[in-house]
Write a protein that holds these residues in place. Sequence first.
Motif, PDB file in Angstrom:
ATOM      1  N   LEU A 115      22.357 113.817  64.039  1.00 37.00           N
ATOM      2  CA  LEU A 115      20.898 113.801  64.077  1.00 37.00           C
ATOM      3  C   LEU A 115      20.399 112.981  62.824  1.00 37.00           C
ATOM      4  O   LEU A 115      19.414 112.286  63.202  1.00 37.00           O
ATOM      5  N   VAL A 116      20.996 112.928  61.583  1.00 36.02           N
ATOM      6  CA  VAL A 116      20.530 112.244  60.504  1.00 36.02           C
ATOM      7  C   VAL A 116      21.005 110.745  60.692  1.00 36.02           C
ATOM      8  O   VAL A 116      19.880 109.874  60.420  1.00 36.02           O
ATOM      9  N   LEU A 117      22.207 110.551  61.019  1.00 32.72           N
ATOM     10  CA  LEU A 117      22.868 109.375  60.818  1.00 32.72           C
ATOM     11  C   LEU A 117      23.054 108.573  62.019  1.00 32.72           C
ATOM     12  O   LEU A 117      23.453 107.162  61.892  1.00 32.72           O
ATOM     13  N   ASN A 118      23.035 109.183  63.253  1.00 32.51           N
ATOM     14  CA  ASN A 118      23.259 108.404  64.488  1.00 32.51           C
ATOM     15  C   ASN A 118      22.228 108.760  65.474  1.00 32.51           C
ATOM     16  O   ASN A 118      22.406 108.856  66.803  1.00 32.51           O
ATOM     17  N   LYS A 119      20.905 108.770  65.113  1.00 33.12           N
ATOM     18  CA  LYS A 119      19.792 109.403  66.108  1.00 33.12           C
ATOM     19  C   LYS A 119      19.744 108.452  67.033  1.00 33.12           C
ATOM     20  O   LYS A 119      19.351 108.832  68.041  1.00 33.12           O
ATOM     21  N   ASP A 120      19.708 107.083  66.600  1.00 32.23           N
ATOM     22  CA  ASP A 120      19.530 106.174  67.772  1.00 32.23           C
ATOM     23  C   ASP A 120      20.639 105.843  68.769  1.00 32.23           C
ATOM     24  O   ASP A 120      20.365 105.258  69.911  1.00 32.23           O
ATOM     25  N   SER A 121      21.984 106.581  68.501  1.00 27.53           N
ATOM     26  CA  SER A 121      22.936 106.618  69.487  1.00 27.53           C
ATOM     27  C   SER A 121      23.143 107.657  70.413  1.00 27.53           C
ATOM     28  O   SER A 121      24.000 107.724  71.141  1.00 27.53           O
ATOM     29  N   LEU A 122      22.305 108.689  69.915  1.00 27.52           N
ATOM     30  CA  LEU A 122      22.295 110.021  70.870  1.00 27.52           C
ATOM     31  C   LEU A 122      22.167 109.875  72.213  1.00 27.52           C
ATOM     32  O   LEU A 122      21.304 108.788  72.692  1.00 27.52           O
ATOM     33  N   PRO A 123      22.661 110.791  73.180  1.00 31.00           N
ATOM     34  CA  PRO A 123      22.517 110.618  74.404  1.00 31.00           C
ATOM     35  C   PRO A 123      20.779 110.903  74.777  1.00 31.00           C
ATOM     36  O   PRO A 123      20.175 111.548  74.116  1.00 31.00           O
ATOM     37  N   PRO A 124      20.629 110.586  76.108  1.00 24.98           N
ATOM     38  CA  PRO A 124      19.115 110.782  76.388  1.00 24.98           C
ATOM     39  C   PRO A 124      18.695 112.287  76.149  1.00 24.98           C
ATOM     40  O   PRO A 124      17.536 112.238  75.621  1.00 24.98           O
ATOM     41  N   PRO A 140      15.992 112.039  87.290  1.00 22.43           N
ATOM     42  CA  PRO A 140      15.771 111.785  85.973  1.00 22.43           C
ATOM     43  C   PRO A 140      14.392 111.581  85.514  1.00 22.43           C
ATOM     44  O   PRO A 140      13.883 111.940  84.571  1.00 22.43           O
ATOM     45  N   THR A 141      13.460 111.147  86.750  1.00 20.76           N
ATOM     46  CA  THR A 141      12.089 110.966  86.329  1.00 20.76           C
ATOM     47  C   THR A 141      11.310 112.224  86.010  1.00 20.76           C
ATOM     48  O   THR A 141      10.414 112.132  85.369  1.00 20.76           O
ATOM     49  N   PRO A 184       8.842 108.434  80.665  1.00 15.17           N
ATOM     50  CA  PRO A 184       9.026 107.161  81.257  1.00 15.17           C
ATOM     51  C   PRO A 184       9.954 106.305  80.431  1.00 15.17           C
ATOM     52  O   PRO A 184      10.646 105.503  80.766  1.00 15.17           O
ATOM     53  N   GLU A 185       9.848 106.329  78.885  1.00 18.95           N
ATOM     54  CA  GLU A 185      10.483 105.348  78.173  1.00 18.95           C
ATOM     55  C   GLU A 185      11.997 105.590  78.234  1.00 18.95           C
ATOM     56  O   GLU A 185      12.761 104.633  77.754  1.00 18.95           O
ATOM     57  N   LEU A 186      12.446 106.698  78.693  1.00 14.42           N
ATOM     58  CA  LEU A 186      13.916 106.940  78.668  1.00 14.42           C
ATOM     59  C   LEU A 186      14.213 107.015  80.155  1.00 14.42           C
ATOM     60  O   LEU A 186      15.506 106.715  80.443  1.00 14.42           O
ATOM     61  N   SER A 187      13.383 107.439  81.054  1.00 14.52           N
ATOM     62  CA  SER A 187      13.891 107.613  82.355  1.00 14.52           C
ATOM     63  C   SER A 187      14.352 106.254  83.163  1.00 14.52           C
ATOM     64  O   SER A 187      15.063 106.305  84.334  1.00 14.52           O
ATOM     65  N   THR A 188      13.437 105.229  82.641  1.00 13.16           N
ATOM     66  CA  THR A 188      13.694 103.910  83.248  1.00 13.16           C
ATOM     67  C   THR A 188      15.247 103.446  83.030  1.00 13.16           C
ATOM     68  O   THR A 188      15.703 102.557  83.541  1.00 13.16           O
TER      69      THR A 188
END
Length: 441
Positions: free
Chosen positions: A388-397, A261-262, A267-271
Amino acid sequence: MLDIIILGATGYTGRLITRYLAAHPQRAAFTFGLAARSEQKLEALKDELGDAVRQVPTFVVDVTKPDDIDSIVQETRIVITTVGPYWLWGTPVVQACVRHGRHYLDLSGETPWARDIIASFDYAASKSNTVIVPFAGLDSIPSDIVAYVANKTLKSFAGPSTTIDMSTSAWRLKGTGISGGTFSTIITSLETIPRTKLKAGLSDFALSPVQGIPMGPRPRPFYSLPILNPPVRGALYFMSAVNTLIVQRSWGLFELAARNPTAVFPPELSTTVHMSESSYGPAFKYEEFMVLPSRLHALLLWVSVIVVGYVMALFPPARWVARKVMPKPGQGPTDQQLEAGSVLITNITTSTPDAEGRTVSARTTFKGKGEPGYLLSSIMISESALALVLNKDSLPPFGRRGGVLTPMTAFGDVLIQRLNACGRISIESAILPTDEEKKHR
């Protein structure tokens, strides 16, 4: 800045997408605009839909002009384009989206073109957090979903280390039609894409960053779903090659990220990423077919597909005749035909044997009410854009990172939830009882 712009809004599928977004229950939460080559057709579309789109901004865009494309991309966060063939008109739009950090969705089924897009733009898109998702309709969201959901079902029952051996989908289609735009794409593939690119773009794992286990020679005349009784049998589904390549790309992206994953995520996602839960496993194989009532029907379909394919590819007069009788651009199924259609996909996915040689299987279904290729495709691509518009923060990595992605790597559970809530689509999955469990019932 608008949330979404529909490029090709006056075409057959573009009008369906416009109609769906204009009547969406969350309409107050997003903005969208309409773009096409003809101002007259844009005004006619607004007159057709009335008050629902009266205040929606319109843009006159010629996709053959780079300056037009560059300008329209900067007006929005997400571009939905229905302007095909994408081999001819898609690349400049993708390039502009990556350059300006705008997300991109289309309804292409052109794997040779997608292969070029991945090679040219995947890295840059991943670095600019730009989500590029071709194949965001009937090709290939349902296939991608059933494999993804089956994997989750198996892991929830048998444990997170469970991996997949074989995944098979059986398609039942009712009332499918063809639009002038789709026919134009087929002809373009035959006449303008070099044969070497066509062959490379249709080979196993052509779109995947990781090579998996080949399925062997295809197509073949007879297919069947494992385990089920009475048996479900059929023949070649004409879009199976395209759908399989998208499922294989999802597998490859998940597998690559599970291994390291790294190396895949910043870095902000892989951890915080645990991609082993998404991995289908190294033994994963996928195929699909169309359900037919008998082996005779299956054989006849197999022969006819091969014969028609060769005739269309090798004899220009056959393509000339087809141009005369097939729908013209902007034409497609009637509203009555759109409502009469449906799709039912039944998928059986079986795990690899555990230490004691036991396997577990899941049955996953994708049901859609409405003509699959256009009405349901317009819903699927619209809900992808709204994710992408309404659920951006909930999307997978992967959806938060960007890149040239598949529907499930980009949207995952968010899209499944949105489709289940749309009123026309339902997605379900359950573990099948083993032979031993059946004996004790």
